[in-house]
Design a protein around this motif. Structure first.
Motif, PDB file in Angstrom:
ATOM      1  N   HIS A   1      -2.017  -1.499 -11.935  1.00 40.38           N
ATOM      2  CA  HIS A   1      -3.270  -1.948 -11.322  1.00 40.38           C
ATOM      3  C   HIS A   1      -3.581  -1.235 -10.010  1.00 40.38           C
ATOM      4  O   HIS A   1      -4.461  -1.648  -9.272  1.00 40.38           O
TER       5      HIS A   1
ATOM      6  N   VAL B   1      -2.593  -1.414  -7.117  1.00 40.61           N
ATOM      7  CA  VAL B   1      -1.935  -2.178  -6.062  1.00 40.61           C
ATOM      8  C   VAL B   1      -0.604  -2.756  -6.523  1.00 40.61           C
ATOM      9  O   VAL B   1       0.227  -3.151  -5.710  1.00 40.61           O
ATOM     10  N   SER B   2      -0.421  -2.811  -7.847  1.00 44.25           N
ATOM     11  CA  SER B   2       0.769  -3.433  -8.413  1.00 44.25           C
ATOM     12  C   SER B   2       1.052  -2.889  -9.811  1.00 44.25           C
ATOM     13  O   SER B   2       0.200  -2.223 -10.414  1.00 44.25           O
TER      14      SER B   2
ATOM     15  N   ASP C   1       4.265  -5.664  -6.250  1.00 40.61           N
ATOM     16  CA  ASP C   1       3.240  -4.968  -5.468  1.00 40.61           C
ATOM     17  C   ASP C   1       3.763  -3.626  -4.983  1.00 40.61           C
ATOM     18  O   ASP C   1       4.951  -3.477  -4.692  1.00 40.61           O
TER      19      ASP C   1
ATOM     20  N   PRO D   1       1.331  -1.702   0.653  1.00 43.26           N
ATOM     21  CA  PRO D   1      -0.112  -1.713   0.940  1.00 43.26           C
ATOM     22  C   PRO D   1      -0.665  -0.374   1.417  1.00 43.26           C
ATOM     23  O   PRO D   1      -1.836  -0.071   1.191  1.00 43.26           O
TER      24      PRO D   1
ATOM     25  N   TRP E   1      -2.069   1.457  -1.585  1.00 50.87           N
ATOM     26  CA  TRP E   1      -3.114   0.860  -2.412  1.00 50.87           C
ATOM     27  C   TRP E   1      -4.342   1.769  -2.452  1.00 50.87           C
ATOM     28  O   TRP E   1      -4.815   2.241  -1.404  1.00 50.87           O
TER      29      TRP E   1
ATOM     30  N   ARG F   1      -8.109   2.952  -2.477  1.00 53.29           N
ATOM     31  CA  ARG F   1      -9.290   2.375  -1.828  1.00 53.29           C
ATOM     32  C   ARG F   1     -10.515   3.230  -2.106  1.00 53.29           C
ATOM     33  O   ARG F   1     -10.415   4.436  -2.289  1.00 53.29           O
ATOM     34  N   HIS F   2     -11.666   2.564  -2.116  1.00 60.40           N
ATOM     35  CA  HIS F   2     -12.943   3.268  -2.207  1.00 60.40           C
ATOM     36  C   HIS F   2     -13.254   3.878  -0.841  1.00 60.40           C
ATOM     37  O   HIS F   2     -12.595   3.570   0.159  1.00 60.40           O
TER      38      HIS F   2
ATOM     39  N   SER G   1     -12.742  -0.665   0.693  1.00 63.13           N
ATOM     40  CA  SER G   1     -12.421  -1.787  -0.198  1.00 63.13           C
ATOM     41  C   SER G   1     -11.403  -1.351  -1.255  1.00 63.13           C
ATOM     42  O   SER G   1     -11.289  -0.163  -1.571  1.00 63.13           O
ATOM     43  N   LEU G   2     -10.671  -2.317  -1.788  1.00 67.66           N
ATOM     44  CA  LEU G   2      -9.650  -2.012  -2.788  1.00 67.66           C
ATOM     45  C   LEU G   2     -10.266  -1.441  -4.056  1.00 67.66           C
ATOM     46  O   LEU G   2     -11.323  -1.872  -4.495  1.00 67.66           O
ATOM     47  N   GLN G   3      -9.574  -0.504  -4.640  1.00 63.94           N
ATOM     48  CA  GLN G   3      -9.996   0.109  -5.895  1.00 63.94           C
ATOM     49  C   GLN G   3      -8.940  -0.236  -6.951  1.00 63.94           C
ATOM     50  O   GLN G   3      -8.092   0.575  -7.303  1.00 63.94           O
ATOM     51  N   MET G   4      -8.997  -1.467  -7.440  1.00 62.15           N
ATOM     52  CA  MET G   4      -8.045  -1.899  -8.455  1.00 62.15           C
ATOM     53  C   MET G   4      -8.520  -1.447  -9.827  1.00 62.15           C
ATOM     54  O   MET G   4      -9.715  -1.262 -10.048  1.00 62.15           O
TER      55      MET G   4
END
Length: 164
Positions: free
Chosen positions: A112, A114-115, A133, A136, A139, A141-142, A146-149
């Motif tokens: 995912h 992030v994980s 996880d 961090p 992880w 990001r856009h 913001s997170l890009q999951m």
């Protein structure tokens, strides 16, 4: 991103999940013998409370309205899965191997971003996610931060090679 009407208190967290099961002993065998939770308390033959590290309970199991019942059919609402977070990839791999060795088939394995997550069903058809996880700092990001999951296939054999 939608902002909540009121902020969640910083110390609030999800404390436990309580599952309706058809057969209490069978459910205890999965959550205790396979996943490693410890039975902390029982209410006769109808309910059990299992935890880790002496906590009163992370998982509650009961047959109050479900003894002898069947899993909810596809297309109905309800709990999608319970997720168990592991501290390291090796811990995750070891737990996944234990579940597979106990005869529970993998129903999904996803990266995912992030994980990393592996999905099973417990004996009552309740979804169980075992995951770890990433740091961090790694992880995705856009551009706006913001997170890009995402959900990409996770090579299961590579993960299992890290099992202890």
């Amino acid at each position: 991103m939608t902002q909540p009407a009121a902020a969640l208190a910083p110390s609030a967290r999800i404390g436990h999940v309580h599952l309706k099961v058809a057969d209490l002993e069978r459910a205890i065998a999965f959550y205790a013998d396979v996943l490693g939770f410890e039975v902390q308390a029982r209410l006769g033959s109808e309910a059990a409370f299992l935890g880790a590290d002496g906590y009163h309970h992370h998982i509650g199991l009961n047959t109050w309205r479900s003894k002898g019942g069947t899993p909810a059919p596809e297309g109905h609402t309800g709990l999608f899965h319970t997720a168990l977070l592991y501290a390291s990839r090796a811990d995750l791999a070891t737990a996944v191997k234990r579940v597979i060795d106990a005869g529970f088939p993998v129903v999904g394995a996803s990266d995912h971003g992030v994980s990393e997550a592996i999905y099973f069903n417990d004996p009552d058809g309740n979804g169980v996610e075992l995951y770890c996880d990433r740091d961090p700092a790694e992880w995705p990001r856009h551009e706006d931060g913001s997170l890009q999951m995402y959900s990409r296939p996770l090579p299961l054999e590579q993960l299992l090679s890290e099992a202890r």
